[in-house]
Design an enzyme around this catalytic site. Structure first.
Site, PDB file in Angstrom:
ATOM      1  N   ASP A   1       0.869  -1.237  -0.069  1.00  0.00           N
ATOM      2  CA  ASP A   1       0.089  -0.193   0.007  1.00  0.00           C
ATOM      3  C   ASP A   1       0.947   1.019  -0.074  1.00  0.00           C
ATOM      4  O   ASP A   1       1.455   1.719   0.989  1.00  0.00           O
ATOM      5  CB  ASP A   1      -0.883   0.009   1.149  1.00  0.00           C
ATOM      6  CG  ASP A   1      -1.661   1.170   1.468  1.00  0.00           C
ATOM      7  OD1 ASP A   1      -2.857   1.195   0.631  1.00  0.00           O
ATOM      8  OD2 ASP A   1      -1.532   2.378   1.917  1.00  0.00           O
TER       9      ASP A   1
ATOM     10  N   TYR B   1       3.252   9.766  -0.932  1.00  0.00           N
ATOM     11  CA  TYR B   1       4.368   9.080   0.257  1.00  0.00           C
ATOM     12  C   TYR B   1       5.775   9.422  -0.552  1.00  0.00           C
ATOM     13  O   TYR B   1       6.897   9.206   0.075  1.00  0.00           O
ATOM     14  CB  TYR B   1       4.107   7.567   0.327  1.00  0.00           C
ATOM     15  CG  TYR B   1       2.731   7.278   0.946  1.00  0.00           C
ATOM     16  CD1 TYR B   1       1.947   8.118   1.848  1.00  0.00           C
ATOM     17  CD2 TYR B   1       2.427   6.040   1.168  1.00  0.00           C
ATOM     18  CE1 TYR B   1       0.973   7.851   2.400  1.00  0.00           C
ATOM     19  CE2 TYR B   1       1.186   5.489   1.769  1.00  0.00           C
ATOM     20  CZ  TYR B   1       0.468   6.539   2.524  1.00  0.00           C
ATOM     21  OH  TYR B   1      -0.679   6.187   2.833  1.00  0.00           O
TER      22      TYR B   1
ATOM     23  N   HIS C   1      -7.574   9.612  -2.125  1.00  0.00           N
ATOM     24  CA  HIS C   1      -7.008   9.376  -0.719  1.00  0.00           C
ATOM     25  C   HIS C   1      -8.012   9.947   0.519  1.00  0.00           C
ATOM     26  O   HIS C   1      -7.963   9.514   1.759  1.00  0.00           O
ATOM     27  CB  HIS C   1      -5.563  10.178  -0.816  1.00  0.00           C
ATOM     28  CG  HIS C   1      -4.358   9.748   0.113  1.00  0.00           C
ATOM     29  ND1 HIS C   1      -3.178   9.737  -0.053  1.00  0.00           N
ATOM     30  CD2 HIS C   1      -4.450   9.550   1.253  1.00  0.00           C
ATOM     31  CE1 HIS C   1      -2.479   9.269   0.803  1.00  0.00           C
ATOM     32  NE2 HIS C   1      -3.412   9.161   1.867  1.00  0.00           N
TER      33      HIS C   1
HETATM   34  N1  LIG Z   1      -5.092   6.509   3.633  1.00  0.00           N
HETATM   35  C1  LIG Z   1      -4.683   7.203   4.820  1.00  0.00           C
HETATM   36  O1  LIG Z   1      -5.078   8.243   4.827  1.00  0.00           O
HETATM   37  C2  LIG Z   1      -3.623   6.563   5.615  1.00  0.00           C
HETATM   38  C3  LIG Z   1      -3.088   7.360   6.545  1.00  0.00           C
HETATM   39  C4  LIG Z   1      -2.142   6.516   7.455  1.00  0.00           C
HETATM   40  C5  LIG Z   1      -1.774   5.224   6.966  1.00  0.00           C
HETATM   41  N2  LIG Z   1      -1.991   4.925   6.012  1.00  0.00           N
HETATM   42  C6  LIG Z   1      -1.483   3.520   5.393  1.00  0.00           C
HETATM   43  O2  LIG Z   1      -1.571   2.614   6.658  1.00  0.00           O
HETATM   44  C7  LIG Z   1      -0.199   2.174   6.818  1.00  0.00           C
HETATM   45  C8  LIG Z   1      -0.007   1.766   8.318  1.00  0.00           C
HETATM   46  O3  LIG Z   1      -0.320   2.872   9.046  1.00  0.00           O
HETATM   47  P1  LIG Z   1       0.829   3.921   9.924  1.00  0.00           P
HETATM   48  O4  LIG Z   1       2.038   3.926   9.186  1.00  0.00           O
HETATM   49  O5  LIG Z   1      -0.015   5.008  10.247  1.00  0.00           O
HETATM   50  O6  LIG Z   1       0.942   3.081  11.274  1.00  0.00           O
HETATM   51  P2  LIG Z   1       0.877   1.643  12.035  1.00  0.00           P
HETATM   52  O7  LIG Z   1       1.134   0.546  11.028  1.00  0.00           O
HETATM   53  O8  LIG Z   1      -0.274   1.563  12.936  1.00  0.00           O
HETATM   54  O9  LIG Z   1       2.200   1.599  12.965  1.00  0.00           O
HETATM   55  C9  LIG Z   1       3.593   2.078  12.431  1.00  0.00           C
HETATM   56  C10 LIG Z   1       4.255   2.328  13.426  1.00  0.00           C
HETATM   57  O10 LIG Z   1       4.561   1.128  14.122  1.00  0.00           O
HETATM   58  C11 LIG Z   1       5.889   0.821  14.315  1.00  0.00           C
HETATM   59  N3  LIG Z   1       5.811  -0.606  14.177  1.00  0.00           N
HETATM   60  C12 LIG Z   1       5.610  -1.605  13.156  1.00  0.00           C
HETATM   61  N4  LIG Z   1       5.472  -2.706  13.654  1.00  0.00           N
HETATM   62  C13 LIG Z   1       5.972  -2.883  14.862  1.00  0.00           C
HETATM   63  C14 LIG Z   1       6.219  -3.822  15.675  1.00  0.00           C
HETATM   64  N5  LIG Z   1       5.989  -5.114  15.312  1.00  0.00           N
HETATM   65  N6  LIG Z   1       6.707  -3.441  16.883  1.00  0.00           N
HETATM   66  C15 LIG Z   1       6.870  -2.211  17.163  1.00  0.00           C
HETATM   67  N7  LIG Z   1       6.529  -1.231  16.427  1.00  0.00           N
HETATM   68  C16 LIG Z   1       6.079  -1.371  15.088  1.00  0.00           C
HETATM   69  C17 LIG Z   1       6.677   1.492  12.976  1.00  0.00           C
HETATM   70  O11 LIG Z   1       7.870   1.688  13.200  1.00  0.00           O
HETATM   71  P3  LIG Z   1       9.088   0.949  12.411  1.00  0.00           P
HETATM   72  O12 LIG Z   1       8.684   1.166  10.799  1.00  0.00           O
HETATM   73  O13 LIG Z   1      10.161   1.616  12.636  1.00  0.00           O
HETATM   74  O14 LIG Z   1       8.883  -0.416  12.505  1.00  0.00           O
HETATM   75  C18 LIG Z   1       5.692   2.691  12.844  1.00  0.00           C
HETATM   76  O15 LIG Z   1       6.167   3.782  13.821  1.00  0.00           O
HETATM   77  C19 LIG Z   1       0.851   3.340   6.162  1.00  0.00           C
HETATM   78  O16 LIG Z   1       1.972   3.008   6.047  1.00  0.00           O
HETATM   79  C20 LIG Z   1      -0.251   3.638   5.137  1.00  0.00           C
HETATM   80  O17 LIG Z   1       0.332   2.448   4.007  1.00  0.00           O
HETATM   81  C21 LIG Z   1      -3.276   5.219   5.138  1.00  0.00           C
END
Ligand SMILES: NC(=O)c1ccc[n+]([C@@H]2O[C@H](COP(=O)([O-])OP(=O)(O)OC[C@H]3O[C@@H](n4cnc5c(N)ncnc54)[C@H](OP(=O)(O)O)[C@@H]3O)[C@@H](O)[C@H]2O)c1
Length: 275
Positions: A49, A54, A112
């Site tokens: 995704d 990004y 988005h």
């Molecule tokens: N459509 C939208 O508006 C929108 C908005 C937000 C997000 N998204 C999508 O959703 C995806 C995920 O959401 P997100 O990036 O906001 O947050 P998330 O997946 O809820 O959390 C990511 C955070 O958690 C850490 N992390 C990941 N796995 C871990 C583990 N096993 N243990 C400890 N820490 C861990 C990561 O750090 P490290 O990378 O250092 O491991 C990062 O700081 C995004 O990348 C994007 O593709 C879409």
């Protein structure tokens, strides 16, 4: 639910199935992103995704190309950025994204954010983009019930998916039910609450009980809730850890407990006030 596998998919309303688990790459810087996608694909993920905003579509595309895995086996999602919304602008934006991704189609193209005054025209463009074969399926992100109602009134194609912030601490049940009723898959972004709730003591207690990590408990809850889920990590060990969620299942009692943790805790932008 123990029959869930990393290869598990769910059918959309648009003749394509989406792998339930994907890798999110928001905030993955270009080189990190390339490595993250490579590790994820090696670990069995088949859904990535990304989004135009990004700034890492080229790295995603290169990692997919270098993986040796046929393009047809990977579910690739990108998103139309707010500044590119509108009928003509969106058609240009998909070409820019495809060029950066190094592919002639994405598996899903999402609006988005429900930008006021633009989202209807953007959706018409996405319908055209799908007909032209540049996106196998089309959907939306951050759409709340009023935005979906408006879109459904005036469109030929029902979105395949609505990608929204969703985790135990932010559970919008009316939205989930609305999506289900209308055949729209709910995809949970920020399933780890953007890393801000990993230390919650209730999560820690469950993690100890199951001998899994806190992140694995949150991801498993999303999967067992029937959501598509896209945890992000740039760290190879955590990318693998986040996919190692298929050797246990949360009991119905524990699922019920987590279902009561909603506190409307939003970590990302708030679409609820967008008219
Ligand atoms: N459509 C939208 O508006 C929108 C908005 C937000 C997000 N998204 C999508 O959703 C995806 C995920 O959401 P997100 O990036 O906001 O947050 P998330 O997946 O809820 O959390 C990511 C955070 O958690 C850490 N992390 C990941 N796995 C871990 C583990 N096993 N243990 C400890 N820490 C861990 C990561 O750090 P490290 O990378 O250092 O491991 C990062 O700081 C995004 O990348 C994007 O593709 C879409």
């Amino acid at each position: 639910m123990s029959e869930l596998k990393i290869t598990s998919t769910i059918a959309t309303n648009q003749s394509i199935s989406v792998p339930l688990l994907g890798l999110g790459v928001w905030k993955s810087r270009p080189k990190e992103c390339y490595e993250a996608v490579k590790v994820a694909l090696e670990s069995g993920y088949r859904h990535i995704d990304t989004a135009a905003i990004y700034g890492n579509e080229a790295d995603v595309g290169k990692a997919i190309g270098d993986s040796g895995i046929p393009r047809s086996e990977i579910f690739l999602v990108t998103k139309l950025w707010n500044a590119d919304q509108g009928f003509d602008e969106a058609q240009k934006a998909i070409d820019v994204s495809l060029n950066k991704l190094g592919t002639d189609y994405v598996d899903m193209y999402l609006i988005h954010f429900p930008v006021s005054g633009k989202r209807k025209d953007s959706w018409k463009a996405l319908e055209k983009i799908q007909k032209e074969g540049k996106a196998k399926s089309i959907g939306v992100s951050n759409f709340m019930i009023p935005h979906l109602e408006e879109l459904l009134q005036d469109s030929q194609i029902v979105p395949a998916m609505n990608q929204v912030e969703y985790h135990p601490f932010l559970q919008d049940l009316p939205l989930k039910e609305y999506c289900e009723k209308n055949g729209i898959l709910l995809e949970a972004y920020s399933p780890l609450a953007h890393g801000q709730k990993l230390e919650d003591e209730r999560v820690t207690r469950l993690a100890k009980n199951y001998n899994k990590t806190n992140a694995q408990i949150l991801i498993r809850w999303s999967l067992q809730s029937g959501n598509v889920v896209i945890p992000k990590s740039k760290n190879p060990n955590r990318i693998k850890e986040n996919a190692d969620v298929y050797d246990f299942s949360l009991t119905p009692e524990d699922m019920k407990e987590i279902n009561h943790w909603n506190e409307n805790f939003r970590t990302c932008w708030d679409p609820t006030t967008v008219v």
